[in-house]
Design an enzyme around this catalytic site. Structure first.
Site, mmCIF file in Angstrom:
data_model
loop_
_atom_site.group_PDB
_atom_site.id
_atom_site.type_symbol
_atom_site.label_atom_id
_atom_site.label_comp_id
_atom_site.label_asym_id
_atom_site.label_seq_id
_atom_site.Cartn_x
_atom_site.Cartn_y
_atom_site.Cartn_z
ATOM 1 N N SER A 198 -17.413 -19.166 20.226
ATOM 2 C CA SER A 198 -15.995 -18.910 20.459
ATOM 3 C C SER A 198 -15.328 -20.216 20.842
ATOM 4 C CB SER A 198 -15.801 -17.879 21.574
ATOM 5 O OG SER A 198 -14.426 -17.589 21.748
ATOM 6 N N GLU A 199 -14.152 -20.481 20.278
ATOM 7 C CA GLU A 199 -13.520 -21.791 20.429
ATOM 8 C C GLU A 199 -13.105 -22.109 21.861
ATOM 9 O OE1 GLU A 199 -9.179 -20.548 18.703
ATOM 10 O OE2 GLU A 199 -11.021 -20.103 17.667
ATOM 11 N N ASN A 200 -13.059 -21.089 22.738
ATOM 12 C CA ASN A 200 -12.730 -21.390 24.130
ATOM 13 C C ASN A 200 -13.930 -21.926 24.904
ATOM 14 O OD1 ASN A 200 -13.706 -18.656 23.831
ATOM 15 N ND2 ASN A 200 -13.205 -18.296 25.979
#
Length: 217
Positions: free
Chosen positions: A45-47
């Site tokens: 996940s990009e976070n």
């Protein structure tokens, strides 16, 4: 016809052993719930998390564990957490094998529009443009038509583009389609859906080769 879980379940069959996979906001986040137990997959996940698991059961949520859409998630054994710079270095460095995104429109040449509707407030484009610019294998999870019954699989996108010629495959509530140099190639029909129904719901060029099988979900 498939619901959102059905779309995610079908896309889960595209996930292979050893893959690193980025899941976009919306229907794609459901894919982690349906991946086979006998394969090893790392969801990113990009976070800043690598090793996402399925959504937590009610009452077992941890508010500190979220995906890019701010939904609570689980972390599998061995999961790692890092900052956005490291996360986007992984994306831009093409270390993700498969990217699964939602979309508002997809054009027959593989263009995708999924970040903005003109006139509506958006906080930002998020990681969508980085993902589509870097990924080589992009599957779109979406409904075939909008709420007005108009096709979302178009000759040309009308909304602001996120990426150009980047989508490889689309799974909708009606069908599985591949993007080719000649337009959309119909590969599978959703249960109970006819080829004619798919044709009527698709504005872009649609190719049909022989008998189109009904997908197994």
């Amino acid at each position: 016809m498939l619901d959102k879980n059905g779309i995610a379940k079908r896309i889960a069959k595209e996930v292979k052993d050893g893959y690193y996979v980025n899941l976009g906001i919306g229907i794609p986040t459901l894919v982690a719930n349906f991946v086979r137990d006998d394969i090893d997959v790392e969801f990113q996940s990009e976070n800043g998390i690598l090793g996402m698991g399925p959504f937590p059961f009610e009452g077992e949520e941890d508010a500190d564990l979220i995906n890019a859409g701010k939904q609570t998630i689980t972390a599998l054994p061995g999961a790692s957490f890092f900052d956005s710079a490291t996360s986007f270095a992984m994306i831009r460095g093409r270390h993700v094998d498969l990217t699964i995104l939602g979309a508002m429109e997809v054009a027959e040449n593989g263009d995708i529009a999924n970040w903005k509707i003109p006139g509506k407030m958006v906080k930002g484009m998020g990681g969508a443009m980085d993902l589509v610019a870097s990924a080589e294998n992009i599957i779109v999870a979406m409904m075939h038509t909008n709420r007005a019954g108009e096709s979302k699989l178009l000759k040309r996108c009308a909304l602001p583009l996120t990426g150009v010629g980047c989508v490889t495959k689309i799974v909708t509530n009606l069908a599985v389609l591949e993007v080719t140099s000649n337009g959309f190639l119909l590969k599978e029909r959703a249960p109970g859906v006819t080829v004619e129904e798919i044709q009527n719901a698709t504005e872009g060029s649609l190719m049909i080769q022989g008998d189109v099988p009904e997908m197994e979900v």
